[in-house]
Design an enzyme around this catalytic site. Sequence first.
Site, PDB file in Angstrom:
ATOM      1  N   TYR A 167       2.240  12.909   1.718  1.00 24.58           N
ATOM      2  CA  TYR A 167       1.076  12.446   2.481  1.00 24.58           C
ATOM      3  C   TYR A 167       1.229  12.286   4.145  1.00 24.58           C
ATOM      4  CZ  TYR A 167       2.123   7.395   1.222  1.00 24.58           C
ATOM      5  OH  TYR A 167       2.495   6.337   0.994  1.00 24.58           O
ATOM      6  N   LYS A 182       5.123   7.579   7.239  1.00 24.49           N
ATOM      7  CA  LYS A 182       5.912   8.566   6.841  1.00 24.49           C
ATOM      8  C   LYS A 182       5.784  10.104   7.370  1.00 24.49           C
ATOM      9  CE  LYS A 182       7.720   6.630   2.800  1.00 24.49           C
ATOM     10  NZ  LYS A 182       9.159   6.283   2.747  1.00 24.49           N
TER      11      LYS A 182
HETATM   12  C1  HXC Z   1      -3.073  -6.088   1.701  1.00 27.59           C
HETATM   13  C2  HXC Z   1      -1.015  -7.028   2.456  1.00 27.59           C
HETATM   14  C3  HXC Z   1      -0.612  -6.479   0.750  1.00 27.59           C
HETATM   15  C4  HXC Z   1      -1.357  -6.153   0.136  1.00 27.59           C
HETATM   16  C5  HXC Z   1       1.014  -7.381   1.974  1.00 27.59           C
HETATM   17  N1  HXC Z   1      -0.020  -7.451   2.764  1.00 27.59           N
HETATM   18  N2  HXC Z   1       0.716  -6.863   0.958  1.00 27.59           N
HETATM   19  N3  HXC Z   1      -2.427  -6.620   2.485  1.00 27.59           N
HETATM   20  N4  HXC Z   1      -2.778  -5.799   0.394  1.00 27.59           N
HETATM   21  N5  HXC Z   1      -0.994  -5.940  -1.383  1.00 27.59           N
HETATM   22  C6  HXC Z   1      -0.405  -8.122   4.177  1.00 27.59           C
HETATM   23  C7  HXC Z   1      -0.093  -9.418   4.376  1.00 27.59           C
HETATM   24  O1  HXC Z   1      -1.210 -10.028   4.129  1.00 27.59           O
HETATM   25  C8  HXC Z   1       0.375  -9.612   5.740  1.00 27.59           C
HETATM   26  O2  HXC Z   1      -0.740  -9.622   6.668  1.00 27.59           O
HETATM   27  C9  HXC Z   1       1.185  -8.451   6.023  1.00 27.59           C
HETATM   28  O3  HXC Z   1       0.953  -7.559   5.012  1.00 27.59           O
HETATM   29  C10 HXC Z   1       2.682  -8.816   5.945  1.00 27.59           C
HETATM   30  O4  HXC Z   1       2.889  -9.423   4.791  1.00 27.59           O
HETATM   31  P1  HXC Z   1       4.188 -10.156   4.324  1.00 27.59           P
HETATM   32  O5  HXC Z   1       4.374 -10.456   2.990  1.00 27.59           O
HETATM   33  O6  HXC Z   1       4.597 -11.086   5.325  1.00 27.59           O
HETATM   34  O7  HXC Z   1       5.190  -9.276   4.707  1.00 27.59           O
HETATM   35  P2  HXC Z   1       6.701  -8.754   4.183  1.00 27.59           P
HETATM   36  O8  HXC Z   1       7.263  -9.671   3.075  1.00 27.59           O
HETATM   37  O9  HXC Z   1       7.658  -8.247   5.367  1.00 27.59           O
HETATM   38  O10 HXC Z   1       6.365  -7.270   3.414  1.00 27.59           O
HETATM   39  C11 HXC Z   1       5.476  -7.174   2.450  1.00 27.59           C
HETATM   40  C12 HXC Z   1       5.323  -5.684   1.839  1.00 27.59           C
HETATM   41  C13 HXC Z   1       6.681  -5.403   1.334  1.00 27.59           C
HETATM   42  C14 HXC Z   1       4.769  -4.633   2.954  1.00 27.59           C
HETATM   43  C15 HXC Z   1       4.286  -5.810   0.642  1.00 27.59           C
HETATM   44  O11 HXC Z   1       6.989  -6.285   0.326  1.00 27.59           O
HETATM   45  C16 HXC Z   1       6.354  -4.068   0.604  1.00 27.59           C
HETATM   46  O12 HXC Z   1       6.420  -3.298   0.995  1.00 27.59           O
HETATM   47  N6  HXC Z   1       6.929  -4.157  -0.817  1.00 27.59           N
HETATM   48  C17 HXC Z   1       6.715  -3.053  -1.748  1.00 27.59           C
HETATM   49  C18 HXC Z   1       7.721  -2.032  -1.501  1.00 27.59           C
HETATM   50  C19 HXC Z   1       7.590  -0.752  -2.158  1.00 27.59           C
HETATM   51  O13 HXC Z   1       7.094  -0.671  -3.267  1.00 27.59           O
HETATM   52  N7  HXC Z   1       8.412   0.264  -1.587  1.00 27.59           N
HETATM   53  C20 HXC Z   1       7.876   1.417  -2.030  1.00 27.59           C
HETATM   54  C21 HXC Z   1       6.993   2.262  -1.343  1.00 27.59           C
HETATM   55  S1  HXC Z   1       6.477   3.758  -1.968  1.00 27.59           S
HETATM   56  P3  HXC Z   1      -1.543 -11.002   7.418  1.00 27.59           P
HETATM   57  O14 HXC Z   1      -2.542 -10.456   8.020  1.00 27.59           O
HETATM   58  O15 HXC Z   1      -1.930 -11.841   6.158  1.00 27.59           O
HETATM   59  O16 HXC Z   1      -0.426 -11.761   8.040  1.00 27.59           O
HETATM   60  C22 HXC Z   1       6.239   4.741  -0.757  1.00 27.59           C
HETATM   61  C23 HXC Z   1       5.746   6.018  -0.861  1.00 27.59           C
HETATM   62  C24 HXC Z   1       4.576   6.358  -1.661  1.00 27.59           C
HETATM   63  O17 HXC Z   1       6.342   4.173   0.599  1.00 27.59           O
HETATM   64  C25 HXC Z   1       4.045   7.786  -1.782  1.00 27.59           C
HETATM   65  C26 HXC Z   1       2.696   7.809  -2.666  1.00 27.59           C
HETATM   66  C27 HXC Z   1       2.389   9.238  -2.648  1.00 27.59           C
END
Ligand code: HXC
Length: 302
Positions: A167, A182
Site C-alpha cells: 500500500y 510505508k
Molecule cells: C486505535 C490505537 C490502537 C488500535 C494503539 N492505538 N493501538 N488506536 N486502534 N488498535 C493508539 C493508542 O490509543 C494511543 O493513542 C497511540 O496509538 C499510541 O499507543 P501506545 O500503546 O502508547 O503506543 P505504543 O505502545 O508505542 O505502540 C502501540 C502499537 C504497537 C502502535 C499498537 O504496539 C504496534 O504497532 N504493535 C503491532 C506491531 C505489528 O504488528 N507490526 C507489524 C505491522 S505489519 P492515544 O490517543 O490513546 O494516546 C505492517 C504491514 C502491513 O506494518 C501490510 C498490510 C498490507
Amino acid sequence: MSGASETPGLPAPPRTGASALPAGTYDGETVFITGAGTGLGKAIAVEFARLGASVVVASRSPEHLAAGRAAIEAVGAEVKVVECDIRDAEAVTAAFDAAEERFGLPRVLVNNAAANFPSPAEDLSPNAWRTVVDITLNGTFLVSREFARRHLAAGSPASIVNVGASYAWTGGPGFAHSAAAKAGVKNMVETLAVEWGPSGIQVNGLVPGLFPHEDMTDDIRGSLDMSSDPTGGHALLQPAMRVGQRQELGWAATFLASPYARFISGHTLVVDGANWQRRNLTNPPVTTVRDQLGRGTFSLED
Ligand code: HXC
C-alpha cells in the site's frame, strides 16, 4: 509426467530449511534486524542464521527478545539481543554500540520493525497517527542513519533491506497511518540508495504479501479473518491460490543482501504472488472502512 501441478495456482516452495543460496553465504557476517523476535522479522532472521550469519535482534520487548534468541539458537547461530525502541536515537546508538562490541559492525541491516493497526482515518487520534509514523518511518530512518554513519566512517560496504508494504504504492484504506509511513520508507529506499551507493552501501526494500504467522496481532488477524475464503483460509483470495510460506520471504531477504545481488539497489521487491496487482473486470460493491471494521456511524461525540 505432464509437468502440470496437481493443485491450481503457484507451486509450493521447497521445504523450510532448504537454502536458496550456497551454504555459508553469510559465514563471518553479522545481520542487525529490528523486530526480529516475532513473525516475519524472526523468519527473516532465521534464514540469515541458517546461512551462517550472527544475528543481532533488536526489539523493545523482553519477551520478543527471548523469542528471537531462542529462534536463532535453534539453528545453531550466534545471537545478541538488544533492547531498543527505534524511535529513540540514543537507544539506537546504544544498540549499535552493543552489537559492535559483540560481533563488530554488522554488514547487513534489516529494518523490519513497524507499527500498525486498522482504523478508519477519522478515528485516529493525533497520538495514534504519530506513534505509527514515528515507529515505521522515523524509526527506520534513525536506524538506517546510525548504521550508515558507522559504515561511512569505516569505509566499509554494507546492505540495508527495509521491509515495506504494497500500500506504499496504492494507498491503504483502513491503514492511512501505516500506508503513508510505508510510502515514506519506499521513497527513502530510492533516495538513500543513490546517496550512499558511492560509498558501497546498497539499499533495497522487501514487501511481504500474505504470510500468516502465529505472532499476528489480534487486529491484523481480525482483518484477515473478515476476508476468508469459503474453506476458511485465504488461498482462494490470492492469484497464487495460496498464501506465502515464511521461508520464501527469508530467501528474498538473504538474496537481496548477498553478494549475488550487489548490483540491485534502490529497488523494492514485492513477494506476494502478484496479489497487489489484482484487478477484477467488474467492480465489487464498495464497502466503507467503517463497515469493514464493524464501526458504527461516525460521530463527533465518540
Ligand atoms: C486505535 C490505537 C490502537 C488500535 C494503539 N492505538 N493501538 N488506536 N486502534 N488498535 C493508539 C493508542 O490509543 C494511543 O493513542 C497511540 O496509538 C499510541 O499507543 P501506545 O500503546 O502508547 O503506543 P505504543 O505502545 O508505542 O505502540 C502501540 C502499537 C504497537 C502502535 C499498537 O504496539 C504496534 O504497532 N504493535 C503491532 C506491531 C505489528 O504488528 N507490526 C507489524 C505491522 S505489519 P492515544 O490517543 O490513546 O494516546 C505492517 C504491514 C502491513 O506494518 C501490510 C498490510 C498490507
